[in-house]
Design a protein around this motif. Structure first.
Motif, PDB file in Angstrom:
ATOM      1  N   GLY A 136       0.778  -1.233   0.000  1.00  0.00           N
ATOM      2  CA  GLY A 136       0.000   0.000   0.000  1.00  0.00           C
ATOM      3  C   GLY A 136       0.805   1.276   0.000  1.00  0.00           C
ATOM      4  N   VAL A 137       2.141   1.185  -0.006  1.00  0.00           N
ATOM      5  CA  VAL A 137       3.013   2.365   0.032  1.00  0.00           C
ATOM      6  C   VAL A 137       3.733   2.497  -1.303  1.00  0.00           C
ATOM      7  CG1 VAL A 137       4.957   3.469   1.207  1.00  0.00           C
ATOM      8  CG2 VAL A 137       3.340   2.051   2.506  1.00  0.00           C
ATOM      9  N   PRO A 138       3.736   3.691  -1.926  1.00  0.00           N
ATOM     10  CA  PRO A 138       4.499   3.857  -3.166  1.00  0.00           C
ATOM     11  C   PRO A 138       5.942   3.391  -2.964  1.00  0.00           C
ATOM     12  CG  PRO A 138       3.118   5.768  -2.804  1.00  0.00           C
ATOM     13  CD  PRO A 138       3.007   4.925  -1.559  1.00  0.00           C
ATOM     14  N   VAL A 139       6.461   2.655  -3.921  1.00  0.00           N
ATOM     15  CA  VAL A 139       7.723   1.955  -3.706  1.00  0.00           C
ATOM     16  C   VAL A 139       8.879   2.905  -3.402  1.00  0.00           C
ATOM     17  CG1 VAL A 139       8.327   1.845  -6.157  1.00  0.00           C
ATOM     18  CG2 VAL A 139       9.148   0.085  -4.597  1.00  0.00           C
ATOM     19  N   HIS A 140       8.819   4.137  -3.910  1.00  0.00           N
ATOM     20  CA  HIS A 140       9.924   5.063  -3.631  1.00  0.00           C
ATOM     21  C   HIS A 140       9.904   5.549  -2.182  1.00  0.00           C
ATOM     22  CE1 HIS A 140       6.726   8.052  -4.499  1.00  0.00           C
ATOM     23  NE2 HIS A 140       7.417   8.854  -3.710  1.00  0.00           N
ATOM     24  N   ASP A 141       8.833   5.255  -1.439  1.00  0.00           N
ATOM     25  CA  ASP A 141       8.766   5.605  -0.016  1.00  0.00           C
ATOM     26  C   ASP A 141       9.018   4.390   0.883  1.00  0.00           C
ATOM     27  OD1 ASP A 141       8.198   8.313  -0.380  1.00  0.00           O
ATOM     28  OD2 ASP A 141       6.043   7.947  -0.554  1.00  0.00           O
ATOM     29  N   THR A 142       9.489   3.285   0.321  1.00  0.00           N
ATOM     30  CA  THR A 142       9.743   2.065   1.087  1.00  0.00           C
ATOM     31  C   THR A 142      11.240   1.834   1.223  1.00  0.00           C
ATOM     32  OG1 THR A 142       9.825   0.556  -0.811  1.00  0.00           O
ATOM     33  CG2 THR A 142       7.641   1.101   0.086  1.00  0.00           C
ATOM     34  N   GLU A 143      11.597   0.709   1.850  1.00  0.00           N
ATOM     35  CA  GLU A 143      13.007   0.357   2.030  1.00  0.00           C
ATOM     36  C   GLU A 143      13.723   0.151   0.702  1.00  0.00           C
ATOM     37  OE1 GLU A 143      12.040  -4.395   2.721  1.00  0.00           O
ATOM     38  OE2 GLU A 143      12.221  -3.039   4.433  1.00  0.00           O
ATOM     39  N   PHE A 144      12.963  -0.085  -0.385  1.00  0.00           N
ATOM     40  CA  PHE A 144      13.600  -0.275  -1.687  1.00  0.00           C
ATOM     41  C   PHE A 144      14.187   1.027  -2.233  1.00  0.00           C
ATOM     42  CE2 PHE A 144      10.577  -3.752  -1.240  1.00  0.00           C
ATOM     43  CZ  PHE A 144      11.408  -4.831  -1.477  1.00  0.00           C
TER      44      PHE A 144
END
Length: 406
Positions: A148-156
């Protein structure tokens, strides 16, 4: 299980991947759907073998079934990745089904490789659908999400090799037309006109609808992650083999952890709590790790990279591969669980194996098979970002069970 109509039967399937785990992930659903499958490494030297022959053309001449090729392009710079992807796509252009895998978190040279594969394949249309709902990776209004979180705001976004800066596929591919699931019915006409189409999907039902909306699979370059591969496999299934393959039981498995992804490190922590596990760190003094594991009485062995990386990734994977080769050659281990694409490639190269005979996909994003070259031992390969805290524990136990594959 949903199975689409067999209006467009296929026998030859090519999966072009930027790393080994993606190759396994892309091929595994087709194996489960009744197709024979091999996962092959690209030679370390590049696009030609020792005789100067194009290795992709040689792989493309294999009998019917699935050939999943690890191009190793995620580790290359962008121009080299484009060149390798284009050559491979050109060699496999006549496959009944052509799939270019991309990471479900958009790591790697995603846009450049899509364009190169399109140019090399000569396919009329490109359908891009990177959603992998089983692992919480979804595409909503063209934006890739993880849980549910845009990937650029995750650990990736903090990936050491390919940090993700953009989650919006329409920005990565501005030439593409974006389609929501309720627009998939337009695909037959759009594919006929040609172009690139970014498709949102949040469930496997969306992906099934997408695949069934494209009646001429041979005109399409399919681009996605294991979620799309699974939908394609459901639509193009074959009658499963009457005799189930049987894997040897690993009496002393070795779990090899090279990924720095937090998900894998949590899985490693879980393994370290088991009383029947002996662990060693491969961090420069790989000989000490070999001796420590050879002298251990525990039935399960684990070798891993340091919890805090202090050396280059290539050095760490080289250390891990050395440990695996020494233990395997000595007969100290008879089954492998490999975590992290770079680690898996380094291990297979150290064992002089061209790849694996793929057997099945016991969990989403996990490929199970047997080494193509002696020793023909069972192998499980998992991407670093996949799974829950118990995944490595379960995969290890699966190796130790052996027997018929369900």
């Amino acid at each position: 299980m949903w199975v689409g109509p067999q209006d467009d039967p296929v026998s030859s399937i090519a999966v072009l991947a930027d790393d080994l785990t993606s190759a396994g992930d892309g091929a595994a659903p087709f194996r489960r759907a009744g197709h024979q499958a091999k996962v092959l490494l690209s030679p370390a030297a590049g696009d030609t073998d020792s005789g100067g022959r194009n290795v992709y053309e040689a792989a493309a001449s294999a009998p019917d079934g699935v050939v999943a090729l690890d191009l190793g392009s995620r580790l290359l710079d962008e121009p080299a990745a484009e060149t390798r992807t284009m050559r491979a796509a050109r060699a496999f252009a006549t496959a009944d089904l052509l799939v270019k895998t991309v990471d479900s978190t958009l790591r790697g040279h995603v846009a450049a490789e899509i364009r190169a594969a399109h140019a090399g394949s000569g396919r009329r249309a490109v359908v891009v659908a990177p959603a992998f709902p089983a692992e919480g990776r979804t595409t909503l209004r063209g934006i890739q999400h993880v849980q549910g979180v845009p990937v650029h705001d995750t650990e990736f976004a903090r990936d050491p090799a390919h940090p993700v800066r953009c989650s919006d596929l329409t920005r990565l591919l501005p030439e593409a037309e974006h389609l929501e699931p309720d627009q998939f019915e337009k695909l037959p006409e759009l594919i006929g006109q040609g172009g690139v189409f970014v498709c949102s999907a949040v469930t496997d039902v969306d992906l099934d609808r997408l695949v069934s909306s494209a009646p001429r699979a041979r005109e399409v370059l399919w681009v996605g992650s294991p979620g799309l591969a699974a939908a394609l496999a459901r639509h193009h299934s074959r009658t499963p083999e009457a005799v189930r393959p049987e894997l040897p039981r690993a009496r002393r498995p070795l779990v090899v952890v090279g990924s720095a992804n937090p998900a894998t490190r949590r899985q490693l922590d879980r393994m370290r709590t088991r009383a029947d596990v002996a662990t060693a760190v491969a961090d420069g003094d790989h000989t000490a790790a070999v001796h420590a594991l050879q002298g251990a009485s525990a039935p399960v062995l684990v070798v891993h990279s340091p919890d805090e990386r202090r050396t280059a990734s290539a050095s760490l994977t080289g250390d891990l591969a050395y440990v695996v080769r020494e233990l395997t050659t000595a007969g100290s281990v008879d089954g492998l669980v490999l975590t992290g694409g770079e680690t898996a490639v380094a291990v297979l190269e150290a064992l002089r194996s061209e790849g694996i005979d793929l057997i099945d996909e016991p969990e989403p994003g996990v490929a199970r098979g047997v080494l193509l070259s002696p020793p023909r031992i069972p192998v499980l390969i998992k991407a670093g970002g996949f799974g829950d805290e118990g995944t490595l524990d379960r995969l290890c136990r699966l190796l130790m069970e052996g027997g018929p594959v369900s």
